[in-house]
Every structure is written in C-alpha cells, then in structure tokens.
Design a protein around this motif. Structure first.
Motif, PDB file in Angstrom:
ATOM      1  N   UNK A 245       0.851  -1.271  -0.137  1.00 22.76           N
ATOM      2  CA  UNK A 245       0.101   0.019   0.028  1.00 22.76           C
ATOM      3  C   UNK A 245       0.759   1.100   0.052  1.00 22.76           C
ATOM      4  N   UNK A 246       0.819   1.989  -1.108  1.00 24.90           N
ATOM      5  CA  UNK A 246       1.686   3.175  -1.141  1.00 24.90           C
ATOM      6  C   UNK A 246       0.792   4.346  -0.589  1.00 24.90           C
ATOM      7  N   UNK A 247      -0.282   4.431  -0.664  1.00 24.68           N
ATOM      8  CA  UNK A 247      -1.294   5.398  -0.173  1.00 24.68           C
ATOM      9  C   UNK A 247      -2.534   5.168   0.144  1.00 24.68           C
ATOM     10  N   UNK A 248      -3.226   5.919   1.009  1.00 26.82           N
ATOM     11  CA  UNK A 248      -4.810   5.629   1.420  1.00 26.82           C
ATOM     12  C   UNK A 248      -5.447   6.906   1.054  1.00 26.82           C
ATOM     13  N   UNK A 249      -6.386   6.917   0.425  1.00 21.24           N
ATOM     14  CA  UNK A 249      -7.223   8.110   0.252  1.00 21.24           C
ATOM     15  C   UNK A 249      -8.578   7.993   0.084  1.00 21.24           C
ATOM     16  N   UNK A 250      -9.486   9.251   0.097  1.00 23.43           N
ATOM     17  CA  UNK A 250     -10.666   9.307  -0.132  1.00 23.43           C
ATOM     18  C   UNK A 250     -11.164  10.619  -0.724  1.00 23.43           C
ATOM     19  N   UNK A 251     -12.248  10.427  -1.783  1.00 28.51           N
ATOM     20  CA  UNK A 251     -12.547  11.747  -2.325  1.00 28.51           C
ATOM     21  C   UNK A 251     -14.195  11.597  -2.550  1.00 28.51           C
ATOM     22  N   UNK A 252     -14.880  12.720  -2.939  1.00 29.27           N
ATOM     23  CA  UNK A 252     -16.209  12.646  -2.798  1.00 29.27           C
ATOM     24  C   UNK A 252     -16.741  13.788  -3.826  1.00 29.27           C
ATOM     25  N   UNK A 253     -17.514  13.406  -4.651  1.00 25.56           N
ATOM     26  CA  UNK A 253     -18.050  14.485  -5.533  1.00 25.56           C
ATOM     27  C   UNK A 253     -19.392  14.891  -5.002  1.00 25.56           C
ATOM     28  N   UNK A 254     -19.546  16.096  -4.792  1.00 25.21           N
ATOM     29  CA  UNK A 254     -20.521  16.820  -4.189  1.00 25.21           C
ATOM     30  C   UNK A 254     -21.925  16.812  -4.746  1.00 25.21           C
ATOM     31  N   UNK A 255     -23.033  16.796  -4.058  1.00 26.92           N
ATOM     32  CA  UNK A 255     -24.278  16.843  -4.701  1.00 26.92           C
ATOM     33  C   UNK A 255     -24.526  18.258  -5.367  1.00 26.92           C
ATOM     34  N   UNK A 256     -23.972  19.354  -4.671  1.00 27.50           N
ATOM     35  CA  UNK A 256     -24.040  20.642  -5.510  1.00 27.50           C
ATOM     36  C   UNK A 256     -22.566  21.384  -5.029  1.00 27.50           C
ATOM     37  N   UNK A 257     -22.176  22.330  -5.966  1.00 22.08           N
ATOM     38  CA  UNK A 257     -21.152  23.176  -5.804  1.00 22.08           C
ATOM     39  C   UNK A 257     -20.969  23.665  -4.543  1.00 22.08           C
ATOM     40  N   UNK A 258     -20.043  23.854  -3.725  1.00 20.41           N
ATOM     41  CA  UNK A 258     -20.002  24.449  -2.367  1.00 20.41           C
ATOM     42  C   UNK A 258     -18.775  25.691  -2.532  1.00 20.41           C
ATOM     43  N   UNK A 259     -19.199  26.804  -1.369  1.00 17.31           N
ATOM     44  CA  UNK A 259     -18.230  27.695  -1.185  1.00 17.31           C
ATOM     45  C   UNK A 259     -18.053  28.103   0.250  1.00 17.31           C
ATOM     46  N   UNK A 260     -19.020  27.432   1.116  1.00 11.56           N
ATOM     47  CA  UNK A 260     -19.205  27.851   2.391  1.00 11.56           C
ATOM     48  C   UNK A 260     -18.105  27.037   2.982  1.00 11.56           C
ATOM     49  N   UNK A 301      -7.165  21.104  -8.430  1.00 12.18           N
ATOM     50  CA  UNK A 301      -5.895  21.801  -7.634  1.00 12.18           C
ATOM     51  C   UNK A 301      -5.625  20.810  -6.463  1.00 12.18           C
ATOM     52  N   UNK A 302      -4.237  20.603  -6.316  1.00 14.84           N
ATOM     53  CA  UNK A 302      -3.649  19.861  -5.402  1.00 14.84           C
ATOM     54  C   UNK A 302      -2.746  20.440  -4.632  1.00 14.84           C
ATOM     55  N   UNK A 303      -2.712  20.096  -3.230  1.00 10.72           N
ATOM     56  CA  UNK A 303      -1.338  20.823  -2.295  1.00 10.72           C
ATOM     57  C   UNK A 303      -1.079  19.671  -1.293  1.00 10.72           C
ATOM     58  N   UNK A 304       0.293  19.331  -1.234  1.00  7.96           N
ATOM     59  CA  UNK A 304       0.876  18.172  -0.375  1.00  7.96           C
ATOM     60  C   UNK A 304       1.595  19.186   0.634  1.00  7.96           C
ATOM     61  N   UNK A 305       1.833  18.103   1.648  1.00  6.92           N
ATOM     62  CA  UNK A 305       2.810  18.555   2.824  1.00  6.92           C
ATOM     63  C   UNK A 305       3.526  17.256   3.416  1.00  6.92           C
ATOM     64  N   UNK A 306       4.567  17.350   3.552  1.00  7.88           N
ATOM     65  CA  UNK A 306       5.322  16.121   3.975  1.00  7.88           C
ATOM     66  C   UNK A 306       5.698  16.564   5.503  1.00  7.88           C
ATOM     67  N   UNK A 329      -6.987  26.761  -2.610  1.00  7.43           N
ATOM     68  CA  UNK A 329      -8.332  26.900  -3.074  1.00  7.43           C
ATOM     69  C   UNK A 329      -8.449  28.720  -3.457  1.00  7.43           C
ATOM     70  N   UNK A 330      -8.788  28.923  -4.608  1.00  8.52           N
ATOM     71  CA  UNK A 330      -8.823  30.230  -5.246  1.00  8.52           C
ATOM     72  C   UNK A 330     -10.193  30.821  -5.146  1.00  8.52           C
ATOM     73  N   UNK A 331     -11.201  30.313  -4.488  1.00  9.14           N
ATOM     74  CA  UNK A 331     -12.571  30.682  -4.390  1.00  9.14           C
ATOM     75  C   UNK A 331     -13.575  30.296  -5.234  1.00  9.14           C
TER      76      UNK A 331
END
Length: 416
Positions: A245-260, A301-306, A329-331
């Motif tokens: 296993x090199x990485x463990x992740x999870x993502x989700x496509x949202x029901x509606x676009x969000x900004x809050x 857009x991705x951002x990482x930190x080690x 995030x650019x808003x």
C-alpha cells in the motif's frame, strides 16, 4: 555481460466498454459509454467504446454534453463485479506464461518474458497472448514490447486497439524526443506547465536538460523523469508489488457546488474519518498528506505537505488538510474534495519520538538497543524486531475501484 530484459506492457483496450460488448454482442459496433449517475452529479463518462470515441466522446465528458454530440450514444451503468471477473481472467492468462506478472490496475500489467524470449520470439509471443485474450475472453488489448517498464508502457499506447509495438532504447531520440513533453508517461498537466516555464517543451528538451536544474525545481522526480526521457528505467517487474500500500485516500463528488466553509469543513471531516479508518484497518501511518480540489470548471488543484512525524488519526488528518486548503483554493465553487495520506509505513516501524514524557523509558532501554545493534552488525538488519505482528501480507488499500480488484487476485496468486 548484462542480459537485456524483454518486458511486455499489456493494456486492455476500452476495458469496461469492451467487457459490456463481450457480454452483450448486440452492442458491438455501436457507440456505448459507461457513465455514473447524473442525479448524483457523477454524470460523467468513465470510458467509451472506440465507436463512441470516433464521434468525439471522451473520458470525463459530461453525459449531457456527450448526448448532444452523439444522440445515439448508449449509456450503461458500471458493473464492477463483471469487470473484476474479466480482469482476473485476463491476469490468469498472463500468469500461464510466467509468474513475473505485475498488475498495475484492473486493466493493465507488466510481464517479464526475458526467459521465455530465449525460446520464442517476443513478437510471436505477444501475438499469441493478444489472440488468446481476444479468443477466450472476447476482449481486445494492446501490448508494448521493450527492454524496460517505461518504454513498454509508452509502446503499448502507440497503437490501439489491438496493437503490438516494439520500442527499443536506441529509437528513443527518433520516436520520443520530438513529442510534446505532456505526451510523456508520468508528466501531468501541472508538471508540463512547469517544465515549459523552464523552456522544456519536448521530451527531447527534458532528456537533455541540466540535471541540477531539474533537481532544484522538482527534486528526485525531476532526475527520474530525465532518465526516463532517455529511455532508462531500472525497475523490476515485481509480482509482490500488489501487496504494498503506497497511499490511502478518499474523495467525494459533492451533490452541489460548495463555497461555504461550514460545508467544506464538514466534508473534510468525513473524508479524514474515512482515510483514518482505512489506515487503522491496515495498521498504517503516513508522512505525506495531499488534498485535492476540483472546481466547477473541472480544474484540479492539489496541495501536499510532508510531515516530520507520521499521522493516522482523523483529527490530525483533518487539521493538516484544513491547513493546506487555503493554499490550494482560489474561491471558485467546489465540485469535488479529496484527502490522501501517502508515504505510508507500518505503525510499528514509525520511530517513537523522544519527549519529556518518555525519555526515562528510552534511557532504560538503551542497553537493550546496544545489544540489538551489535547483533544486527553480526547477523544482519532486522534479525530482531520489536513487537512484530505475524500477519498475512497487506493488500493495496481500497481507495479506488482499480485498486480494489487487486484484493480479488489474492486467492489465485497464493496458489503459486
């Protein structure tokens, strides 16, 4: 004298769509596409048949747009169990030739056929494998033949469907160097943009770039890409890699676009919890955290930190993700969010941090460590391990369907 290896990269053509056509012959010759559920905002094309591609349909295209371009397009929901079975059958055929098979995803894998090639010409062997997969499973594939994995992967992409391509290292300057740098396997859009900002527009530019410059801007990855651009790749075909296993992740496509921020924080809490659960199930922790943002315009857009210390708790994962978020995030309204912990190791391998709370314990154990050190010098590293668990090998984390299928190969591989 070093013997030149013969590596195959077997890549199934339009895999999901081809499996559907194999199960439903009436769909052959027609434009079909596998797509998610539009009502859940997952209404995108996952893959399509070559008939559909000829009409302008491509992966990640919105279903609504696809139907405008091709009204006769036949949309099918994904049938993952069916695809898993087809994948297992394909790898069974590959393993009938050699145990040196390395699955990469559900529809592609490497084979080291160096020994077999001593008695059978690689081209003839590739034709036999291709025809067996087609005749026995009714599935098309392309095969790249080369002296290493990178060139074999590159070759398999050169002719589809049902292509067989040989790519020799001496042909790299002629066949690869003139191509745009983004055509190179391993170079994404973001990397290509950075390379072009450094006046590296072609694969040849990258191949002949100053190694110090690449290392300065991209670290080890830059040096590795330069080697690949020169046709150099020393990686072995490793059947055991599916256990890692090199990485463990999870993502989700949202029901509606969000900004809050409230919605963003809620989503990251959910994702962090899921990632933590998967890390816990495999007894892993990781040093690198990455967040992914896909906005309403489909820009990623991705951002990482080690980190200095590995993490695995949901609170820590959430905290680090939220610290990265403002930097990525650019808003723009957000369509998808993701969190991944990579550079993972077993928890028992993670170094305990010396602190005011445990220094006395370390002081007491120091004589023991000296004995272990001496024994390791005499008998080798790892001869004594602290608190080792005796378990079966850990299979790749179920972070995506293409990785899930590896779990299904366990029973078959364990027979050999």
């Amino acid at each position: 004298m070093k013997v030149s290896r013969v590596i195959f990269h077997v890549d199934m053509n339009s895999f999901y769509a081809s499996v559907e056509q194999a199960h439903h012959p009436e769909l052959k010759g027609k434009p079909i596409a596998i797509a998610g559920n539009p009502k859940e905002r997952r209404g995108i094309i996952v893959t399509s048949s070559y008939e559909a591609r000829a009409k302008g349909i491509y992966t990640t295209m919105n279903v609504t747009e696809a139907l405008k371009i091709c009204p006769e397009l036949i949309l099918l929901p994904p049938d993952f169990p069916k695809y898993r079975e087809a994948s297992k059958a394909m790898f069974t055929i590959l393993r009938s030739y050699t145990h040196l098979v390395e699955p990469v995803s559900i529809d592609e894998g490497y084979m080291d056929v160096t020994e077999i090639a001593k008695e059978c010409h690689p081209l003839e062997l590739a034709k036999e494998i291709q025809l067996r997969i087609y005749n026995e499973l009714d599935l098309p594939c392309s095969i790249g033949i080369a002296p290493n994995k990178f060139l074999a992967k590159t070759a398999s992409d050169m002719k589809k469907p049902m292509g067989i391509t040989v790519l020799r290292k001496r042909e790299v300057p002629e066949k690869l160097w003139p191509l745009n740098v983004e055509k190179m396997y391993g170079v994404g859009q973001s990397m290509a943009k950075k390379l072009k900002s450094l006046n590296m527009y072609t694969i040849g530019d990258l191949a002949n770039a100053d190694e110090g410059l690449l290392k300065e801007h991209f670290g080890k990855i830059g040096v590795r890409l330069k080697r690949r651009a020169n046709g150099i790749d020393d990686r072995e075909v490793d059947p055991e890699s599916i256990y890692e296993t090199k990485s463990v992740g999870n993502s989700t496509t949202l029901p509606v676009d969000i900004t809050e921020m409230e919605d963003i924080e809620k989503t990251f809490r959910h994702l962090s919890s899921k990632v933590a659960e998967r890390l816990e199930a495999k007894n892993l922790c990781g040093f690198t955290i990455t967040i992914q943002i896909r906005d309403c315009h489909w820009h990623n857009h991705t951002k990482s930190k080690t980190l200095q210390n590995p993490i695995y708790l949901k609170t820590d994962i959430y905290q680090e993700a939220m610290q990265l978020f403002p930097k990525a995030w650019d808003g723009t309204p957000i369509r998808l969010l993701g969190v991944t912990v990579s550079n993972v190791i077993d928890k028992k391998r993670s170094a305990e941090q010396l602190s005011i709370f445990n220094y006395e314990q370390f002081a007491k154990e120091e004589p023991i460590y000296e004995i272990i050190h001496e024994m390791e010098k005499k008998f080798g590293k790892g001869i004594i391990q602290k608190g080792i668990d005796v378990k079966k090998k850990s299979y790749a984390s179920k972070t995506s369907f293409s990785k899930d299928f590896l779990e299904d190969l366990k029973d078959f591989i364990d027979e050999y």
